[in-house]
Design a protein around this motif. Structure first.
Motif, PDB file in Angstrom:
ATOM      1  N   MET A  82       0.805  -1.230   0.000  1.00  0.00           N
ATOM      2  CA  MET A  82       0.000   0.000   0.000  1.00  0.00           C
ATOM      3  C   MET A  82       0.839   1.283   0.000  1.00  0.00           C
ATOM      4  SD  MET A  82      -3.289  -0.442  -0.208  1.00  0.00           S
ATOM      5  CE  MET A  82      -4.567  -1.689   0.040  1.00  0.00           C
ATOM      6  N   PRO A  83       1.877   1.400   0.867  1.00  0.00           N
ATOM      7  CA  PRO A  83       2.662   2.639   0.863  1.00  0.00           C
ATOM      8  C   PRO A  83       3.328   2.915  -0.486  1.00  0.00           C
ATOM      9  CG  PRO A  83       3.108   1.366   2.848  1.00  0.00           C
ATOM     10  CD  PRO A  83       2.305   0.486   1.942  1.00  0.00           C
ATOM     11  N   ILE A  84       3.797   1.858  -1.163  1.00  0.00           N
ATOM     12  CA  ILE A  84       4.417   2.036  -2.476  1.00  0.00           C
ATOM     13  C   ILE A  84       3.376   2.501  -3.484  1.00  0.00           C
ATOM     14  CG2 ILE A  84       5.693   0.872  -4.328  1.00  0.00           C
ATOM     15  CD1 ILE A  84       6.614  -1.142  -2.150  1.00  0.00           C
ATOM     16  N   ALA A  85       2.190   1.894  -3.423  1.00  0.00           N
ATOM     17  CA  ALA A  85       1.115   2.287  -4.335  1.00  0.00           C
ATOM     18  C   ALA A  85       0.754   3.766  -4.147  1.00  0.00           C
ATOM     19  CB  ALA A  85      -0.111   1.405  -4.111  1.00  0.00           C
ATOM     20  N   LYS A  86       0.720   4.207  -2.900  1.00  0.00           N
ATOM     21  CA  LYS A  86       0.393   5.613  -2.629  1.00  0.00           C
ATOM     22  C   LYS A  86       1.441   6.549  -3.213  1.00  0.00           C
ATOM     23  CE  LYS A  86      -2.466   4.978   1.510  1.00  0.00           C
ATOM     24  NZ  LYS A  86      -2.587   5.214   2.965  1.00  0.00           N
ATOM     25  N   LEU A  87       2.711   6.141  -3.133  1.00  0.00           N
ATOM     26  CA  LEU A  87       3.781   6.962  -3.703  1.00  0.00           C
ATOM     27  C   LEU A  87       3.596   7.155  -5.203  1.00  0.00           C
ATOM     28  CD1 LEU A  87       7.020   5.675  -1.904  1.00  0.00           C
ATOM     29  CD2 LEU A  87       5.973   7.936  -1.680  1.00  0.00           C
ATOM     30  N   TYR A  88       3.089   6.117  -5.862  1.00  0.00           N
ATOM     31  CA  TYR A  88       2.870   6.174  -7.313  1.00  0.00           C
ATOM     32  C   TYR A  88       1.473   6.687  -7.666  1.00  0.00           C
ATOM     33  CZ  TYR A  88       7.192   3.704  -8.504  1.00  0.00           C
ATOM     34  OH  TYR A  88       8.522   3.346  -8.672  1.00  0.00           O
ATOM     35  N   GLY A  89       0.661   6.992  -6.647  1.00  0.00           N
ATOM     36  CA  GLY A  89      -0.692   7.470  -6.906  1.00  0.00           C
ATOM     37  C   GLY A  89      -1.622   6.383  -7.407  1.00  0.00           C
ATOM     38  N   LEU A 117       5.094  -9.294  -9.052  1.00  0.00           N
ATOM     39  CA  LEU A 117       3.980  -9.052  -9.975  1.00  0.00           C
ATOM     40  C   LEU A 117       3.153  -7.833  -9.554  1.00  0.00           C
ATOM     41  CD1 LEU A 117       2.914 -12.766 -10.438  1.00  0.00           C
ATOM     42  CD2 LEU A 117       3.987 -11.320 -12.170  1.00  0.00           C
ATOM     43  N   VAL A 118       2.926  -7.696  -8.242  1.00  0.00           N
ATOM     44  CA  VAL A 118       2.183  -6.526  -7.745  1.00  0.00           C
ATOM     45  C   VAL A 118       2.993  -5.256  -7.974  1.00  0.00           C
ATOM     46  CG1 VAL A 118       1.245  -5.410  -5.679  1.00  0.00           C
ATOM     47  CG2 VAL A 118       0.872  -7.860  -6.057  1.00  0.00           C
ATOM     48  N   ASP A 119       4.296  -5.339  -7.720  1.00  0.00           N
ATOM     49  CA  ASP A 119       5.180  -4.190  -7.926  1.00  0.00           C
ATOM     50  C   ASP A 119       5.171  -3.751  -9.386  1.00  0.00           C
ATOM     51  OD1 ASP A 119       7.168  -2.391  -6.729  1.00  0.00           O
ATOM     52  OD2 ASP A 119       8.603  -3.390  -8.043  1.00  0.00           O
ATOM     53  N   ASN A 120       5.212  -4.716 -10.305  1.00  0.00           N
ATOM     54  CA  ASN A 120       5.127  -4.391 -11.732  1.00  0.00           C
ATOM     55  C   ASN A 120       3.799  -3.719 -12.058  1.00  0.00           C
ATOM     56  OD1 ASN A 120       7.636  -5.420 -12.248  1.00  0.00           O
ATOM     57  ND2 ASN A 120       6.923  -7.297 -13.220  1.00  0.00           N
ATOM     58  N   GLY A 121       2.718  -4.242 -11.458  1.00  0.00           N
ATOM     59  CA  GLY A 121       1.393  -3.656 -11.694  1.00  0.00           C
ATOM     60  C   GLY A 121       1.320  -2.208 -11.264  1.00  0.00           C
ATOM     61  N   ILE A 122       2.082  -1.869 -10.224  1.00  0.00           N
ATOM     62  CA  ILE A 122       2.123  -0.483  -9.737  1.00  0.00           C
ATOM     63  C   ILE A 122       2.992   0.381 -10.647  1.00  0.00           C
ATOM     64  CG2 ILE A 122       2.916   1.003  -7.845  1.00  0.00           C
ATOM     65  CD1 ILE A 122       2.218  -1.341  -5.933  1.00  0.00           C
ATOM     66  N   LYS A 123       4.206  -0.087 -10.929  1.00  0.00           N
ATOM     67  CA  LYS A 123       5.184   0.725 -11.653  1.00  0.00           C
ATOM     68  C   LYS A 123       4.814   0.950 -13.120  1.00  0.00           C
ATOM     69  CE  LYS A 123       9.194  -0.403  -8.802  1.00  0.00           C
ATOM     70  NZ  LYS A 123      10.500  -1.094  -8.743  1.00  0.00           N
ATOM     71  N   TYR A 124       4.174  -0.054 -13.739  1.00  0.00           N
ATOM     72  CA  TYR A 124       3.886   0.052 -15.166  1.00  0.00           C
ATOM     73  C   TYR A 124       2.422   0.395 -15.431  1.00  0.00           C
ATOM     74  CZ  TYR A 124       8.432  -2.199 -15.399  1.00  0.00           C
ATOM     75  OH  TYR A 124       9.770  -2.490 -15.239  1.00  0.00           O
ATOM     76  N   ASN A 125       1.797   1.050 -14.465  1.00  0.00           N
ATOM     77  CA  ASN A 125       0.389   1.394 -14.573  1.00  0.00           C
ATOM     78  C   ASN A 125       0.217   2.806 -15.121  1.00  0.00           C
ATOM     79  OD1 ASN A 125      -2.444   1.191 -14.146  1.00  0.00           O
ATOM     80  ND2 ASN A 125      -2.083  -0.034 -12.315  1.00  0.00           N
ATOM     81  N   ALA A 126      -1.014   3.129 -15.463  1.00  0.00           N
ATOM     82  CA  ALA A 126      -1.341   4.493 -15.866  1.00  0.00           C
ATOM     83  C   ALA A 126      -1.501   5.357 -14.619  1.00  0.00           C
ATOM     84  CB  ALA A 126      -2.637   4.497 -16.683  1.00  0.00           C
ATOM     85  N   GLU A 127      -1.353   6.644 -14.764  1.00  0.00           N
ATOM     86  CA  GLU A 127      -1.470   7.560 -13.631  1.00  0.00           C
ATOM     87  C   GLU A 127      -2.853   7.431 -12.994  1.00  0.00           C
ATOM     88  OE1 GLU A 127      -0.962  12.339 -12.634  1.00  0.00           O
ATOM     89  OE2 GLU A 127      -0.448  11.545 -14.609  1.00  0.00           O
ATOM     90  N   GLY A 129      -4.013   4.768 -11.654  1.00  0.00           N
ATOM     91  CA  GLY A 129      -4.573   3.477 -12.026  1.00  0.00           C
ATOM     92  C   GLY A 129      -4.824   2.549 -10.849  1.00  0.00           C
ATOM     93  N   ASN A 130      -5.297   1.361 -11.166  1.00  0.00           N
ATOM     94  CA  ASN A 130      -5.649   0.362 -10.157  1.00  0.00           C
ATOM     95  C   ASN A 130      -4.864  -0.929 -10.364  1.00  0.00           C
ATOM     96  OD1 ASN A 130      -7.717   2.122  -9.252  1.00  0.00           O
ATOM     97  ND2 ASN A 130      -9.135   1.270 -10.751  1.00  0.00           N
ATOM     98  N   VAL A 131      -4.598  -1.610  -9.253  1.00  0.00           N
ATOM     99  CA  VAL A 131      -4.098  -2.985  -9.275  1.00  0.00           C
ATOM    100  C   VAL A 131      -5.104  -3.803  -8.475  1.00  0.00           C
ATOM    101  CG1 VAL A 131      -2.264  -4.578  -8.620  1.00  0.00           C
ATOM    102  CG2 VAL A 131      -1.680  -2.270  -9.413  1.00  0.00           C
ATOM    103  N   THR A 132      -5.705  -4.788  -9.114  1.00  0.00           N
ATOM    104  CA  THR A 132      -6.716  -5.607  -8.461  1.00  0.00           C
ATOM    105  C   THR A 132      -6.231  -7.048  -8.375  1.00  0.00           C
ATOM    106  OG1 THR A 132      -8.489  -4.190  -9.326  1.00  0.00           O
ATOM    107  CG2 THR A 132      -9.119  -6.371  -8.511  1.00  0.00           C
ATOM    108  N   VAL A 133      -6.192  -7.561  -7.153  1.00  0.00           N
ATOM    109  CA  VAL A 133      -5.792  -8.948  -6.926  1.00  0.00           C
ATOM    110  C   VAL A 133      -7.051  -9.741  -6.566  1.00  0.00           C
ATOM    111  CG1 VAL A 133      -4.407 -10.513  -5.515  1.00  0.00           C
ATOM    112  CG2 VAL A 133      -3.503  -8.260  -6.154  1.00  0.00           C
ATOM    113  N   THR A 134      -7.294 -10.787  -7.317  1.00  0.00           N
ATOM    114  CA  THR A 134      -8.477 -11.621  -7.107  1.00  0.00           C
ATOM    115  C   THR A 134      -8.038 -13.044  -6.756  1.00  0.00           C
ATOM    116  OG1 THR A 134      -9.692 -10.317  -8.758  1.00  0.00           O
ATOM    117  CG2 THR A 134     -10.631 -12.452  -8.137  1.00  0.00           C
ATOM    118  N   LEU A 135      -8.635 -13.587  -5.724  1.00  0.00           N
ATOM    119  CA  LEU A 135      -8.335 -14.966  -5.306  1.00  0.00           C
ATOM    120  C   LEU A 135      -9.612 -15.792  -5.352  1.00  0.00           C
ATOM    121  CD1 LEU A 135      -6.541 -17.182  -4.024  1.00  0.00           C
ATOM    122  CD2 LEU A 135      -7.106 -16.192  -1.784  1.00  0.00           C
ATOM    123  N   ALA A 136      -9.511 -16.989  -5.918  1.00  0.00           N
ATOM    124  CA  ALA A 136     -10.677 -17.884  -5.976  1.00  0.00           C
ATOM    125  C   ALA A 136     -10.198 -19.324  -5.950  1.00  0.00           C
ATOM    126  CB  ALA A 136     -11.492 -17.620  -7.237  1.00  0.00           C
ATOM    127  N   ALA A 137     -11.047 -20.206  -5.426  1.00  0.00           N
ATOM    128  CA  ALA A 137     -10.796 -21.647  -5.472  1.00  0.00           C
ATOM    129  C   ALA A 137     -11.569 -22.206  -6.651  1.00  0.00           C
ATOM    130  CB  ALA A 137     -11.247 -22.299  -4.172  1.00  0.00           C
TER     131      ALA A 137
END
Length: 219
Positions: A82-89, A117-127, A129-137
């Motif tokens: 979360m703190p990294i995501a906030k830095l990148y907006g 993978l989450v870090d890439n989703g943050i760094k290579y996102n649009a200004e 933007g969102n990163v959504t993690v979905t978990l399912a069985a």
């Protein structure tokens, strides 16, 4: 060479980390310390990636498996991101299942793969933007989806994405620094957990990584 570099790089990183905690530093000095800390951390990450890749190739990248509650595991990981995501907006969302999802995992190694993978989703996102993690069985497997709203990956880059040292042209334009080892390591870790990873992407709309991992099934 990487082994020889890791010890001094760790010492430099710790030094900057401790300096950042000092009270009374002038603004100019605090800014210089923050820049040095970021550079030291990047250097340490590069060295760690090189060592991990060498261990994988030598068959020495061992695992220590334990029953792992994926809901709690991902909750903790995304909290740290979360703190990294906030830095990148950016915004991070976790679409969690109601039931417990348990797998046999090495939390340290799997954490490294998911964090990358989450870090890439943050760094290579649009200004903004969102990163959504979905978990399912799904049947006998757990599925983790990590989706971003970035620029997407060119179709010609996708077959090469998990190759060692590969970085696509669009990736290098967005973030100039990087080893090209993150996705290579992630794929090896997922496969070391008897799982699989694939990617779907549309230019201008974003990228989704799909990870499947075998569940621990209770009678």
């Amino acid at each position: 060479a990487a082994h020889q570099l890791r010890t001094p790089a760790t010492a430099i990183n710790w030094t900057f980390e401790n300096l950042e905690k000092e009270d009374g530093l002038p603004d100019a000095a605090r800014e210089a310390v923050a820049t040095g800390h970021a550079a030291a951390k990047n250097l340490l990450d590069v060295i760690t990636h090189l060592l991990d890749a060498a261990q994988i190739e030598d068959g020495r990248f061992g695992y220590s498996f334990t029953p792992t509650n994926l809901v709690a595991f991902l909750d903790e990981m995304l909290g740290k991101a979360m703190p990294i995501a906030k830095l990148y907006g950016m915004n991070i969302y976790f679409d969690r299942p109601k039931e417990q999802v348990t797998i046999s995992a090495d939390p340290s190694k799997l954490g490294m793969a998911i964090a990358n993978l989450v870090d890439n989703g943050i760094k290579y996102n649009a200004e903004g933007g969102n990163v959504t993690v979905t978990l399912a069985a799904l049947g006998a497997n757990a599925e983790i989806r990590i989706a971003d709203t970035g620029e997407g990956i060119a179709p010609e880059d996708i077959p090469k994405l998990f190759q060692k040292f590969y970085r696509g042209e669009g990736t290098m334009k967005k973030v100039t620094q990087g080893t090209g080892l993150g996705l290579y390591l992630a794929k090896n870790v997922i496969e070391g957990h008897k799982g699989s990873i694939r990617v779907e992407s549309t230019l201008g709309r974003g990228t989704t990584f799909f990870i499947t991992l075998p569940l621990i099934l209770t009678p």
